[in-house]
Design a protein around this motif. Structure first.
Motif, PDB file in Angstrom:
ATOM      1  N   SER A 318       0.822  -1.207   0.000  1.00  0.00           N
ATOM      2  CA  SER A 318       0.000   0.000   0.000  1.00  0.00           C
ATOM      3  C   SER A 318       0.856   1.256   0.000  1.00  0.00           C
ATOM      4  O   SER A 318       2.034   1.236   0.378  1.00  0.00           O
ATOM      5  CB  SER A 318      -0.928   0.023   1.221  1.00  0.00           C
ATOM      6  OG  SER A 318      -0.187   0.275   2.402  1.00  0.00           O
ATOM      7  N   LEU A 319       0.253   2.362  -0.411  1.00  0.00           N
ATOM      8  CA  LEU A 319       0.972   3.625  -0.512  1.00  0.00           C
ATOM      9  C   LEU A 319       1.527   4.080   0.832  1.00  0.00           C
ATOM     10  O   LEU A 319       2.525   4.799   0.889  1.00  0.00           O
ATOM     11  CB  LEU A 319       0.037   4.705  -1.064  1.00  0.00           C
ATOM     12  CG  LEU A 319      -0.477   4.511  -2.489  1.00  0.00           C
ATOM     13  CD1 LEU A 319      -1.431   5.646  -2.852  1.00  0.00           C
ATOM     14  CD2 LEU A 319       0.663   4.464  -3.480  1.00  0.00           C
ATOM     15  N   ARG A 320       0.878   3.686   1.934  1.00  0.00           N
ATOM     16  CA  ARG A 320       1.287   4.140   3.257  1.00  0.00           C
ATOM     17  C   ARG A 320       1.915   3.022   4.090  1.00  0.00           C
ATOM     18  O   ARG A 320       2.005   3.146   5.304  1.00  0.00           O
ATOM     19  CB  ARG A 320       0.070   4.703   4.000  1.00  0.00           C
ATOM     20  CG  ARG A 320      -0.568   5.913   3.343  1.00  0.00           C
ATOM     21  CD  ARG A 320       0.351   7.104   3.362  1.00  0.00           C
ATOM     22  NE  ARG A 320      -0.276   8.292   2.791  1.00  0.00           N
ATOM     23  CZ  ARG A 320       0.339   9.443   2.573  1.00  0.00           C
ATOM     24  NH1 ARG A 320       1.616   9.553   2.886  1.00  0.00           N
ATOM     25  NH2 ARG A 320      -0.292  10.465   2.050  1.00  0.00           N
ATOM     26  N   LEU A 327       4.310   6.637  -0.757  1.00  0.00           N
ATOM     27  CA  LEU A 327       4.170   8.011  -0.266  1.00  0.00           C
ATOM     28  C   LEU A 327       4.762   8.248   1.119  1.00  0.00           C
ATOM     29  O   LEU A 327       4.605   9.337   1.673  1.00  0.00           O
ATOM     30  CB  LEU A 327       2.686   8.404  -0.247  1.00  0.00           C
ATOM     31  CG  LEU A 327       1.973   8.426  -1.595  1.00  0.00           C
ATOM     32  CD1 LEU A 327       0.520   8.860  -1.420  1.00  0.00           C
ATOM     33  CD2 LEU A 327       2.676   9.366  -2.564  1.00  0.00           C
ATOM     34  N   VAL A 328       5.438   7.254   1.702  1.00  0.00           N
ATOM     35  CA  VAL A 328       5.864   7.426   3.095  1.00  0.00           C
ATOM     36  C   VAL A 328       6.995   8.432   3.252  1.00  0.00           C
ATOM     37  O   VAL A 328       7.223   8.941   4.351  1.00  0.00           O
ATOM     38  CB  VAL A 328       6.270   6.079   3.745  1.00  0.00           C
ATOM     39  CG1 VAL A 328       5.100   5.138   3.805  1.00  0.00           C
ATOM     40  CG2 VAL A 328       7.448   5.443   3.021  1.00  0.00           C
ATOM     41  N   TYR A 371      13.468  11.435  -0.703  1.00  0.00           N
ATOM     42  CA  TYR A 371      12.443  12.317  -0.135  1.00  0.00           C
ATOM     43  C   TYR A 371      11.788  13.084  -1.266  1.00  0.00           C
ATOM     44  O   TYR A 371      12.455  13.640  -2.132  1.00  0.00           O
ATOM     45  CB  TYR A 371      13.064  13.281   0.874  1.00  0.00           C
ATOM     46  CG  TYR A 371      12.207  14.512   1.122  1.00  0.00           C
ATOM     47  CD1 TYR A 371      10.944  14.385   1.704  1.00  0.00           C
ATOM     48  CD2 TYR A 371      12.644  15.775   0.738  1.00  0.00           C
ATOM     49  CE1 TYR A 371      10.146  15.489   1.908  1.00  0.00           C
ATOM     50  CE2 TYR A 371      11.858  16.885   0.947  1.00  0.00           C
ATOM     51  CZ  TYR A 371      10.613  16.746   1.529  1.00  0.00           C
ATOM     52  OH  TYR A 371       9.816  17.856   1.728  1.00  0.00           O
ATOM     53  N   GLU A 372      10.457  13.116  -1.287  1.00  0.00           N
ATOM     54  CA  GLU A 372       9.729  13.818  -2.336  1.00  0.00           C
ATOM     55  C   GLU A 372       8.674  14.720  -1.712  1.00  0.00           C
ATOM     56  O   GLU A 372       7.752  14.235  -1.061  1.00  0.00           O
ATOM     57  CB  GLU A 372       9.041  12.827  -3.278  1.00  0.00           C
ATOM     58  CG  GLU A 372      10.001  11.902  -4.015  1.00  0.00           C
ATOM     59  CD  GLU A 372       9.268  10.891  -4.866  1.00  0.00           C
ATOM     60  OE1 GLU A 372       8.028  10.943  -4.910  1.00  0.00           O
ATOM     61  OE2 GLU A 372       9.931  10.044  -5.470  1.00  0.00           O
ATOM     62  N   PRO A 373       8.785  16.030  -1.915  1.00  0.00           N
ATOM     63  CA  PRO A 373       7.678  16.894  -1.499  1.00  0.00           C
ATOM     64  C   PRO A 373       6.524  16.717  -2.472  1.00  0.00           C
ATOM     65  O   PRO A 373       6.694  16.195  -3.579  1.00  0.00           O
ATOM     66  CB  PRO A 373       8.286  18.292  -1.590  1.00  0.00           C
ATOM     67  CG  PRO A 373       9.336  18.163  -2.649  1.00  0.00           C
ATOM     68  CD  PRO A 373       9.885  16.763  -2.523  1.00  0.00           C
ATOM     69  N   TYR A 388       2.776  12.615 -12.369  1.00  0.00           N
ATOM     70  CA  TYR A 388       2.576  12.260 -10.960  1.00  0.00           C
ATOM     71  C   TYR A 388       1.172  12.634 -10.488  1.00  0.00           C
ATOM     72  O   TYR A 388       0.478  11.847  -9.852  1.00  0.00           O
ATOM     73  CB  TYR A 388       3.631  12.964 -10.099  1.00  0.00           C
ATOM     74  CG  TYR A 388       3.484  12.711  -8.617  1.00  0.00           C
ATOM     75  CD1 TYR A 388       2.726  13.549  -7.825  1.00  0.00           C
ATOM     76  CD2 TYR A 388       4.104  11.624  -8.019  1.00  0.00           C
ATOM     77  CE1 TYR A 388       2.581  13.322  -6.468  1.00  0.00           C
ATOM     78  CE2 TYR A 388       3.967  11.380  -6.663  1.00  0.00           C
ATOM     79  CZ  TYR A 388       3.203  12.237  -5.895  1.00  0.00           C
ATOM     80  OH  TYR A 388       3.049  12.006  -4.553  1.00  0.00           O
ATOM     81  N   VAL A 389       0.744  13.854 -10.782  1.00  0.00           N
ATOM     82  CA  VAL A 389      -0.567  14.325 -10.328  1.00  0.00           C
ATOM     83  C   VAL A 389      -1.689  13.494 -10.943  1.00  0.00           C
ATOM     84  O   VAL A 389      -2.614  13.047 -10.249  1.00  0.00           O
ATOM     85  CB  VAL A 389      -0.744  15.819 -10.659  1.00  0.00           C
ATOM     86  CG1 VAL A 389      -2.204  16.248 -10.511  1.00  0.00           C
ATOM     87  CG2 VAL A 389       0.137  16.665  -9.743  1.00  0.00           C
TER      88      VAL A 389
END
Length: 558
Positions: A318-320, A327-328, A371-373, A388-389
């Protein structure tokens, strides 16, 4: 919710517990049960080839013990065990582990399955909880102990009679340990170990399963500490943990169990297992690293680990997911981004040897990540930001040709209100929708049908809208799209052909929509035009995409 139907299970009366003041100072011995617990929990179990690949990957990651199955319960597991041994696929220093019940014919086949292996853990188990004894087996305590002891004796006899160079390690699990009376768990384990007579130099494994997670992690830790303090064989056994995740705390239970005295942990990559899963070894290992402890397992390339796991198991991370989700290491909040950037700058300025960055408990680079903002779309954004969006928020994975075509339009829109103007994700989607999907002029599509003859040649009958007038068109071709293209060519007199096609589901589940991307090439000028279509039906989305691409071509030609 009908909470009245449930009651709290009694806790352990451990008045002077010591584990709360303990710290984890070293990694446990690891045992992967991905090929047994994990595999049996898959909707589609792994093939032999996938199992071999998974076994190799676990060895490369650093596992020294790998449970490979239940050879007597399944011919598939038996054959896999023999395949590894007969083809010399088990590296030196790696032990295979096999599961067996305390029944003569099962033990006999298990021992036959591991014949010729270099190092084997024979894992004996039987259910010991009150509920299992009374409901499933109709046992009293003595009968339960007798069953375990009889299996232990049979295994001992087989090992004593073995004339090969195999190194055998005995393991016993009182299944449902965490639901078993603590004093009875000690008694049955001690009775088994009495049969095996280990020494400090030749230990056996006592595994304490939390087969179903009924309690909070602190209670499990109390149970583990109680066992360690009361067994008479503590110096001659390796205490192992096998937690499940019914309450969502398998990792916490394992961590507290280590603090309570355990030496070893059984689990799976990303926690895959029955019901809600097993202890997540990836999470637990990286947690160790976060303490400054060498976990003894290599997850420095997390993306590779994820890709391999998902390909072999069909499961998704999962993304988290802790330490591994997409996305973590992404900060969406502006204040978080600011704090992270300041922390990274201070580390650079001070040349600190320790990682100390707000909101990032570990360096993403230590697990092969960045790291990705959050990516915000403005005049400085590139194709990667747009991709990405659209992918993250709407499940749209644009082909490169669409990204190249879409980027100038996005930049133009952001520059209307100054160079710092930003587009929200919904605004980016609406632009894409208007440019490539909702292109209904000059031709619209009302409906279509397809028929195939005995030679698999398709005939398409369609009704299109031309200047508010419904027109019936027909075409034949090698498949639906070829026939529809010919129908449009015949009606309009404009020649074109499909140059590229791709499609994917925009989201998972029964209500998922398909999006199709089409590139067409004009016969006269050889220019390429693109369009997209969306529908719950792939065939409909494909035809809609052709219409949109065709309309965009005609609008340019005019």
């Amino acid at each position: 919710m009908n909470y009245q139907r449930y009651q709290a299970i009694p806790t352990v009366n451990l008045q002077d517990r010591r584990w709360p003041s303990s710290r984890i100072t070293k990694a446990p011995q690891w045992c992967s049960v991905d090929l047994r617990d994990g595999n049996q929990a898959l909707e589609v179990p792994m093939t032999l080839e996938q199992k071999v690949d998974f076994f190799d990957f676990l060895c490369e990651t650093g596992f020294k013990t790998i449970e490979i199955g239940f050879p007597a319960a399944s011919e598939t597991d038996y054959n896999f065990c023999r395949y590894l041994i007969d083809n010399n696929l088990i590296p030196e220093g790696v032990a295979i582990q096999v599961l067996t019940q305390s029944r003569p014919h099962i033990i006999e086949k298990t021992m036959d399955a591991v014949r010729g292996a270099r190092e084997v853990v024979i894992h004996l188990y039987n259910s010991t909880s009150t509920l299992q004894r009374e409901v499933v087996f109709g046992f009293d305590r003595k009968e339960c102990i007798d069953l375990a002891v009889s299996g232990a004796k049979m295994i001992r006899e087989y090992i004593d009679g073995d004339k090969s160079d195999t190194r055998f390690i005995c393991e016993y699990s009182p299944e449902s340990f965490s639901s078993t009376e603590p004093e009875f768990a000690v008694a049955i384990c001690d009775a088994v170990v009495d049969c095996w007579q280990p020494s400090a130099d030749n230990k056996v494994i006592i595994n304490l399963p939390e087969t179903v997670e009924y309690q909070t992690p602190n209670v499990y830790a109390d149970q583990v500490e109680y066992f360690c303090r009361n067994t008479k064989w503590r110096n001659q056994i390796i205490v192992s943990l096998h937690t499940h995740n019914d309450r969502g705390t398998a990792v916490a239970s394992s961590e507290l169990g280590i603090m309570a005295g355990a030496d070893r942990v059984e689990g799976t990559l990303f926690g895959n297992g029955e019901r809600t899963g097993n202890c997540d070894i990836v999470t637990l290992a990286v947690n160790m690293m976060m303490f400054g402890i060498d976990p003894g397992l290599d997850f420095s390339d997390m993306n590779k680990t994820i890709d391999f796991y998902e390909e072999c198991t069909g499961m998704k991370v999962s993304l988290r997911h802790p330490w591994a989700g997409k996305l973590v290491f992404t900060a969406f909040s502006g204040s978080h981004q600011d704090a992270i950037n300041k922390g990274k700058k201070r580390m650079e300025d001070t040349a600190s040897q320790y990682w100390e960055v707000p909101y990032l408990p570990i360096d993403p680079g230590d697990v092969g990540r960045d790291y990705e903002p959050i990516i915000r779309i403005n005049s400085q954004s590139g194709r990667g930001g747009i991709a990405y969006v659209l992918d993250t928020y709407f499940g749209i994975r644009l082909p490169k040709s669409f990204l190249r075509d879409f980027l100038p339009a996005v930049k133009s829109e952001t520059e209307k209100n100054g160079s710092e103007s930003e587009l929200l994700p919904k605004q980016v989607f609406d632009m894409f929708d208007d440019l490539y999907i909702n292109v209904m002029e000059p031709y619209g599509l009302k409906n279509f049908s397809e028929n195939q003859d005995s030679d698999q040649v398709s005939t398409v009958h369609a009704v299109i809208i031309d200047n508010d007038r419904e027109v019936e068109i027909e075409g034949r071709g090698n498949g639906l799209l070829d026939a529809f293209v010919n129908a449009m060519r015949n009606y309009t007199g404009v020649g074109f052909a499909i140059r590229d096609y791709s499609e994917h589901s925009m989201k998972s589940g029964s209500d998922s929509a398909a999006i199709t991307y089409i590139e067409i090439e004009n016969d006269d000028n050889h220019n390429v035009y693109i369009g997209a279509g969306v529908s719950s039906s792939v065939t409909k989305s494909s035809v809609r995409a052709v219409i949109c691409a065709y309309n965009r071509m005609i609008n340019v030609l005019r």
